[in-house]
Design a protein around this motif. Structure first.
Motif, short mmCIF file in Angstrom:
data_model
loop_
_atom_site.label_atom_id
_atom_site.label_comp_id
_atom_site.label_asym_id
_atom_site.label_seq_id
_atom_site.Cartn_x
_atom_site.Cartn_y
_atom_site.Cartn_z
N ALA A 118 0.76 -1.13 -0.01
CA ALA A 118 0.10 -0.07 0.03
C ALA A 118 0.95 1.33 -0.03
CB ALA A 118 -0.88 0.26 1.14
N GLY A 119 2.10 1.00 -0.17
CA GLY A 119 3.05 2.37 -0.17
C GLY A 119 3.63 2.85 1.17
N TYR A 120 3.47 2.00 2.19
CA TYR A 120 3.61 2.59 3.41
C TYR A 120 5.51 2.37 3.78
CZ TYR A 120 -0.78 3.55 5.18
OH TYR A 120 -2.21 4.11 5.37
N ARG A 121 6.10 3.24 4.19
CA ARG A 121 7.48 3.00 4.51
C ARG A 121 7.42 2.57 6.01
NH1 ARG A 121 11.67 8.11 4.66
NH2 ARG A 121 13.72 6.84 5.55
N LEU A 122 8.00 1.30 6.34
CA LEU A 122 8.06 0.54 7.41
C LEU A 122 9.32 0.83 8.07
CD1 LEU A 122 7.48 -3.17 5.31
CD2 LEU A 122 5.61 -1.38 6.12
N LEU A 123 8.85 1.12 9.62
CA LEU A 123 9.81 1.53 10.36
C LEU A 123 9.42 0.63 11.84
CD1 LEU A 123 11.74 3.61 11.94
CD2 LEU A 123 9.63 4.89 12.50
N LEU A 124 10.61 0.06 12.09
CA LEU A 124 10.49 -0.79 13.29
C LEU A 124 11.34 -0.11 14.40
CD1 LEU A 124 10.06 -3.89 14.31
CD2 LEU A 124 12.57 -4.31 13.86
N ALA A 125 10.42 -0.09 15.56
CA ALA A 125 10.85 0.77 16.63
C ALA A 125 10.53 -0.19 17.99
CB ALA A 125 9.86 2.03 16.66
N THR A 126 12.04 -0.53 18.46
CA THR A 126 12.01 -1.39 19.68
C THR A 126 13.09 -1.42 20.38
OG1 THR A 126 12.52 -4.01 20.01
CG2 THR A 126 13.26 -2.76 18.05
N ALA A 127 12.85 -1.81 21.63
CA ALA A 127 13.73 -1.75 22.79
C ALA A 127 14.93 -2.62 22.94
CB ALA A 127 12.99 -1.55 24.17
N SER A 128 14.87 -3.81 21.93
CA SER A 128 15.67 -4.39 21.71
C SER A 128 17.05 -4.05 21.02
CB SER A 128 15.38 -5.59 20.98
OG SER A 128 14.29 -6.33 21.66
N SER A 164 24.11 3.07 25.10
CA SER A 164 24.45 4.64 24.47
C SER A 164 23.22 5.29 24.24
CB SER A 164 25.20 4.45 23.55
OG SER A 164 25.41 5.81 22.91
N GLY A 165 22.94 6.35 25.18
CA GLY A 165 21.69 6.99 25.20
C GLY A 165 20.65 6.07 26.01
N ASP A 166 18.97 6.51 25.90
CA ASP A 166 18.22 5.87 26.39
C ASP A 166 17.89 4.63 25.85
OD1 ASP A 166 17.73 8.19 28.12
OD2 ASP A 166 16.46 9.29 26.69
N ASN A 167 17.39 3.75 26.92
CA ASN A 167 16.57 2.69 26.10
C ASN A 167 15.56 3.02 25.35
OD1 ASN A 167 15.90 -0.42 26.45
ND2 ASN A 167 14.66 0.13 27.89
N CYS A 168 15.39 2.34 24.25
CA CYS A 168 14.46 2.85 23.04
C CYS A 168 12.95 2.19 23.72
CB CYS A 168 14.80 2.33 21.78
SG CYS A 168 13.55 2.90 20.77
N TYR A 169 12.16 2.81 24.65
CA TYR A 169 11.10 2.10 25.24
C TYR A 169 10.20 3.37 25.83
CZ TYR A 169 8.55 -0.70 28.69
OH TYR A 169 7.53 -1.28 29.52
N GLY A 170 8.90 3.17 25.49
CA GLY A 170 7.94 4.07 26.09
C GLY A 170 8.10 5.58 25.38
N ASP A 171 8.35 6.66 26.46
CA ASP A 171 8.54 7.82 26.03
C ASP A 171 9.78 8.03 25.19
OD1 ASP A 171 5.97 8.89 27.12
OD2 ASP A 171 7.03 9.29 28.88
#
Length: 239
Positions: A118-128, A164-171
């Motif tokens: 459908a033409g969406y750019r796919l972004l994976l956002a994870t705390a892993s 390095s930096g914040d845990n990619c979680y929540g806010d």
């Protein structure tokens, strides 16, 4: 049985589909599995340290340490204080093969394919960790990845078992998403955004989206989603 969202939304310059990974795309969490996968193939004696990981988990449950500190401790115990990227990379690749072969919801793969078509750019956002998430994302055909970074003070050759930096979680995850949109010159008014997650910690991301989907939701998200008007799907139901 819910069918994948697919209909392109007209009138927008950008279409973005944001996916959480653990327990959203995958059946279960991937972090502990990665650590054990590496330890078994690299230094099996480190499995003797599993009781210490249990103690760290208890400290987290008692709020003596935060989630980021817990992750760094576990990484240090099962992989090491400092390790070579070249040595870990093949193990990340083999672990990604394992996850994609038998650890992913077929319904999630259907939705990823539908969004791509459908033409969406796919972004994976994870705390892993990027350390292995990048390999999984490549196999899924994901365009961009936001994940937790590890410290690389020696450049590309060596990685230290600290964040390095914040845990990619929540806010913190939502802040990374906002930064990614800015970096890619995507303004909110010019974008149609879909977001998928299993966990209530992703409520900032889900609130931000035009279409929010609670996928096989945790107890907290299952309560919140109907109040927010978010779609709820059980991706375990489609095999």
């Amino acid at each position: 049985m819910e069918e994948p969202l697919a209909t392109p939304t007209p009138g927008y310059a950008h279409r973005v589909a944001i996916y959480d990974m653990d327990r959203t795309i995958t059946h279960s969490g991937t972090y502990s599995g990665f650590l054990i996968h590496v330890a078994l193939r690299r230094q099996p004696w480190r499995l003797l340290l599993l009781p210490l990981i249990g103690l760290a988990g208890a400290a987290y449950a008692l709020r003596l340490i935060d989630r980021a500190r817990l992750k760094a401790i576990n990484l240090r115990l099962l992989v090491g204080k400092r390790f070579s990227r070249a040595e870990i990379a093949p193990l990340a690749e083999s672990y990604a093969d394992k996850v994609v072969a038998c650890g992913v919801h077929p319904a999630a793969l259907e939705q990823i394919a539908a969004d791509r078509a459908a033409g969406y750019r796919l972004l994976l956002a994870t705390a892993s960790f990027h350390l292995y998430v990048d390999a999984i994302a490549r196999r899924l055909g994901i365009d961009d990845v936001l994940a937790t970074r590890l410290d690389e003070p020696d450049g590309a050759d060596h990685i230290h078992a600290r964040l390095s930096g914040d845990n990619c979680y929540g806010d913190a995850k939502f802040a990374r998403i906002s930064g990614w949109l800015t970096d890619n010159a995507i303004t909110r008014e010019d974008a149609h955004i879909r977001a998928y997650s299993d966990h209530v910690s992703d409520h900032p991301m889900l609130r931000f989206a035009d279409e929010a989907v609670a996928t096989t939701p945790s107890r907290g998200l299952k309560r919140l989603a109907p109040r927010m008007g978010w779609q709820v799907v059980d991706w375990r139901a489609r095999k």
